[in-house]
Design a protein around this motif. Structure first.
Motif, PDB file in Angstrom:
ATOM      1  N   GLN A 125      -3.983   2.214 -49.118  1.00  0.00           N
ATOM      2  CA  GLN A 125      -3.756   1.690 -50.463  1.00  0.00           C
ATOM      3  C   GLN A 125      -5.038   1.158 -51.083  1.00  0.00           C
ATOM      4  OE1 GLN A 125      -0.553  -1.168 -50.221  1.00  0.00           O
ATOM      5  NE2 GLN A 125       0.997   0.443 -50.264  1.00  0.00           N
ATOM      6  N   LEU A 126      -5.218   1.510 -52.342  1.00  0.00           N
ATOM      7  CA  LEU A 126      -6.346   1.014 -53.128  1.00  0.00           C
ATOM      8  C   LEU A 126      -5.780   0.216 -54.299  1.00  0.00           C
ATOM      9  CD1 LEU A 126      -8.312   4.365 -53.258  1.00  0.00           C
ATOM     10  CD2 LEU A 126      -9.135   2.310 -52.115  1.00  0.00           C
ATOM     11  N   LYS A 127      -6.389  -0.918 -54.584  1.00  0.00           N
ATOM     12  CA  LYS A 127      -5.930  -1.746 -55.690  1.00  0.00           C
ATOM     13  C   LYS A 127      -7.124  -2.199 -56.516  1.00  0.00           C
ATOM     14  CE  LYS A 127      -1.847  -3.551 -53.277  1.00  0.00           C
ATOM     15  NZ  LYS A 127      -1.106  -4.777 -52.851  1.00  0.00           N
ATOM     16  N   VAL A 128      -7.146  -1.806 -57.773  1.00  0.00           N
ATOM     17  CA  VAL A 128      -8.234  -2.171 -58.677  1.00  0.00           C
ATOM     18  C   VAL A 128      -7.663  -2.361 -60.080  1.00  0.00           C
ATOM     19  CG1 VAL A 128     -10.454  -1.507 -59.677  1.00  0.00           C
ATOM     20  CG2 VAL A 128      -9.909  -0.824 -57.347  1.00  0.00           C
ATOM     21  N   ARG A 129      -7.933  -3.516 -60.674  1.00  0.00           N
ATOM     22  CA  ARG A 129      -7.605  -3.759 -62.080  1.00  0.00           C
ATOM     23  C   ARG A 129      -6.155  -3.416 -62.444  1.00  0.00           C
ATOM     24  NH1 ARG A 129     -11.956  -3.488 -65.568  1.00  0.00           N
ATOM     25  NH2 ARG A 129     -10.398  -3.943 -67.178  1.00  0.00           N
ATOM     26  N   GLY A 130      -5.203  -3.846 -61.653  1.00  0.00           N
ATOM     27  CA  GLY A 130      -3.798  -3.605 -61.956  1.00  0.00           C
ATOM     28  C   GLY A 130      -3.303  -2.224 -61.575  1.00  0.00           C
ATOM     29  N   ILE A 131      -4.178  -1.419 -60.978  1.00  0.00           N
ATOM     30  CA  ILE A 131      -3.801  -0.065 -60.547  1.00  0.00           C
ATOM     31  C   ILE A 131      -3.649  -0.067 -59.030  1.00  0.00           C
ATOM     32  CG2 ILE A 131      -4.423   2.375 -60.533  1.00  0.00           C
ATOM     33  CD1 ILE A 131      -6.294   1.797 -62.878  1.00  0.00           C
ATOM     34  N   GLU A 132      -2.542   0.465 -58.549  1.00  0.00           N
ATOM     35  CA  GLU A 132      -2.312   0.610 -57.111  1.00  0.00           C
ATOM     36  C   GLU A 132      -2.166   2.094 -56.795  1.00  0.00           C
ATOM     37  OE1 GLU A 132       0.795  -1.912 -55.573  1.00  0.00           O
ATOM     38  OE2 GLU A 132       0.553  -3.298 -57.259  1.00  0.00           O
ATOM     39  N   LEU A 133      -2.962   2.581 -55.872  1.00  0.00           N
ATOM     40  CA  LEU A 133      -2.932   3.991 -55.498  1.00  0.00           C
ATOM     41  C   LEU A 133      -2.722   4.089 -54.002  1.00  0.00           C
ATOM     42  CD1 LEU A 133      -5.244   6.823 -56.760  1.00  0.00           C
ATOM     43  CD2 LEU A 133      -5.007   6.445 -54.303  1.00  0.00           C
ATOM     44  N   ASP A 134      -1.721   4.853 -53.598  1.00  0.00           N
ATOM     45  CA  ASP A 134      -1.412   5.040 -52.183  1.00  0.00           C
ATOM     46  C   ASP A 134      -1.784   6.461 -51.788  1.00  0.00           C
ATOM     47  OD1 ASP A 134      -0.084   5.544 -49.668  1.00  0.00           O
ATOM     48  OD2 ASP A 134       1.109   3.745 -50.046  1.00  0.00           O
ATOM     49  N   THR A 135      -2.764   6.604 -50.896  1.00  0.00           N
ATOM     50  CA  THR A 135      -3.254   7.927 -50.523  1.00  0.00           C
ATOM     51  C   THR A 135      -2.321   8.664 -49.564  1.00  0.00           C
ATOM     52  OG1 THR A 135      -4.545   7.034 -48.662  1.00  0.00           O
ATOM     53  CG2 THR A 135      -5.648   7.177 -50.808  1.00  0.00           C
ATOM     54  N   SER A 136      -1.345   7.954 -48.995  1.00  0.00           N
ATOM     55  CA  SER A 136      -0.411   8.616 -48.073  1.00  0.00           C
ATOM     56  C   SER A 136       0.821   9.145 -48.787  1.00  0.00           C
ATOM     57  CB  SER A 136       0.004   7.661 -46.947  1.00  0.00           C
ATOM     58  OG  SER A 136       0.664   6.530 -47.472  1.00  0.00           O
ATOM     59  N   SER A 137       1.321   8.385 -49.773  1.00  0.00           N
ATOM     60  CA  SER A 137       2.522   8.812 -50.507  1.00  0.00           C
ATOM     61  C   SER A 137       2.167   9.464 -51.842  1.00  0.00           C
ATOM     62  CB  SER A 137       3.433   7.611 -50.768  1.00  0.00           C
ATOM     63  OG  SER A 137       2.801   6.666 -51.626  1.00  0.00           O
ATOM     64  N   TYR A 138       0.879   9.364 -52.232  1.00  0.00           N
ATOM     65  CA  TYR A 138       0.385   9.944 -53.492  1.00  0.00           C
ATOM     66  C   TYR A 138       1.107   9.345 -54.700  1.00  0.00           C
ATOM     67  CZ  TYR A 138      -1.716  12.968 -50.121  1.00  0.00           C
ATOM     68  OH  TYR A 138      -2.424  13.409 -49.031  1.00  0.00           O
ATOM     69  N   LYS A 139       1.355   8.035 -54.602  1.00  0.00           N
ATOM     70  CA  LYS A 139       1.958   7.311 -55.712  1.00  0.00           C
ATOM     71  C   LYS A 139       0.912   6.460 -56.410  1.00  0.00           C
ATOM     72  CE  LYS A 139       6.652   6.938 -53.806  1.00  0.00           C
ATOM     73  NZ  LYS A 139       7.712   5.999 -53.353  1.00  0.00           N
ATOM     74  N   VAL A 140       1.048   6.353 -57.722  1.00  0.00           N
ATOM     75  CA  VAL A 140       0.165   5.499 -58.509  1.00  0.00           C
ATOM     76  C   VAL A 140       1.038   4.553 -59.322  1.00  0.00           C
ATOM     77  CG1 VAL A 140      -1.590   5.385 -60.311  1.00  0.00           C
ATOM     78  CG2 VAL A 140      -1.638   7.252 -58.648  1.00  0.00           C
ATOM     79  N   ILE A 141       0.778   3.259 -59.192  1.00  0.00           N
ATOM     80  CA  ILE A 141       1.531   2.245 -59.926  1.00  0.00           C
ATOM     81  C   ILE A 141       0.553   1.472 -60.792  1.00  0.00           C
ATOM     82  CG2 ILE A 141       2.932   0.160 -59.731  1.00  0.00           C
ATOM     83  CD1 ILE A 141       3.993   1.266 -57.082  1.00  0.00           C
ATOM     84  N   VAL A 142       0.874   1.371 -62.080  1.00  0.00           N
ATOM     85  CA  VAL A 142       0.030   0.648 -63.030  1.00  0.00           C
ATOM     86  C   VAL A 142       0.842  -0.500 -63.615  1.00  0.00           C
ATOM     87  CG1 VAL A 142      -1.326   0.772 -65.144  1.00  0.00           C
ATOM     88  CG2 VAL A 142      -1.283   2.721 -63.577  1.00  0.00           C
ATOM     89  N   ASN A 143       0.376  -1.713 -63.363  1.00  0.00           N
ATOM     90  CA  ASN A 143       1.070  -2.910 -63.856  1.00  0.00           C
ATOM     91  C   ASN A 143       2.552  -2.898 -63.494  1.00  0.00           C
ATOM     92  OD1 ASN A 143      -1.334  -3.887 -65.032  1.00  0.00           O
ATOM     93  ND2 ASN A 143      -0.984  -2.645 -66.859  1.00  0.00           N
ATOM     94  N   GLY A 144       2.837  -2.494 -62.252  1.00  0.00           N
ATOM     95  CA  GLY A 144       4.206  -2.538 -61.754  1.00  0.00           C
ATOM     96  C   GLY A 144       5.052  -1.316 -62.026  1.00  0.00           C
TER      97      GLY A 144
END
Length: 224
Positions: free
Chosen positions: A127-146
């Motif tokens: 998981q990477l988290k930067v500036r309200g962005i969460e990116l999961d490299t295993s599930s390939y999901k991107v969450i922005v501000n929830g």
């Protein structure tokens, strides 16, 4: 996602492993000849190299030695049917980082790739988290501000690369080298178009407030 050079002269095995690696969202370039593999290593950048020991014209062992002698630092995984200790020692002495004996389970290959890709970077999770962005490299999901958003594969790869290098300016050439294949006809204009679309998706209605910032004349960055 990683840009991988895969050198294997068994066409059937090469095809099956290529499909598997692409399914795991890697950018894979396959060659079947030792000289071609060395040529690619001299001209293009990769995040991982998978070499078959018994390649024609130049063995995986010779490729690895020549690559290391020229200062190459990319992790190398050696594939081979040789399983004797002396042969494994020769593989490691040539500069290989890991060694996988044929036949092997693709799940073991996947695990070894993940381990090698973790070594040269500070990023050791999924998981990477930067500036309200969460990116999961295993599930390939991107969450922005929830809220989860949908990205095309290249958009995901671009965002992942920028987030892994948060706080640093990344040039269009770097993005082309790591996200697109070496033979791609993509240009800096292609990067601009993808960045523009990516900004709209992660900052709908306020692209100008996107965390992805253009540094004129240099490239793009996400401020850490």
């Amino acid at each position: 996602m990683a840009k991988i050079l895969f050198a294997e002269d068994d066409l059937d095995l090469a095809g099956r492993i290529e499909l598997f690696l692409k399914h795991e969202h890697h950018n894979v370039e396959v060659v079947h000849d030792g000289l071609k593999a060395l040529e690619n290593l001299q001209y293009f950048k990769y995040e991982l190299v998978i070499l078959d020991w018994g390649l024609p014209n130049l063995t995986g062992l010779e490729i690895c030695k020549k690559y290391r002698e020229k200062g190459g630092t990319t992790p190398v995984l050696m594939l081979t049917g040789h399983d004797k200790i002396a042969e494994k020692e020769a593989g490691f002495d040539s500069g290989a980082d890991d060694y996988l004996t044929k036949p092997f389970d693709v799940r073991e290959l996947s695990a070894r790739i993940r381990a090698l890709l973790r070594r040269p970077t500070a990023f050791t999770g999924t998981q990477l988290k930067v500036r309200g962005i969460e990116l999961d490299t295993s599930s390939y999901k991107v969450i922005v501000n929830g809220e989860q958003i949908q990205l095309a594969p290249k958009e995901f790869s671009l965002l992942e690369f920028l987030m892994k290098h948060a706080g640093k300016v990344v040039s269009p050439d770097q993005l082309l080298e790591h996200v697109w294949s070496s033979e791609s006809d993509a240009t800096s204009e292609t990067i601009y178009t993808y960045i523009k679309t990516l900004r709209k998706k992660i900052s709908p209605g306020a692209a100008k407030d996107s965390p992805i910032r253009t540094v004129h004349g240099l490239g793009y960055t996400i401020d850490a």
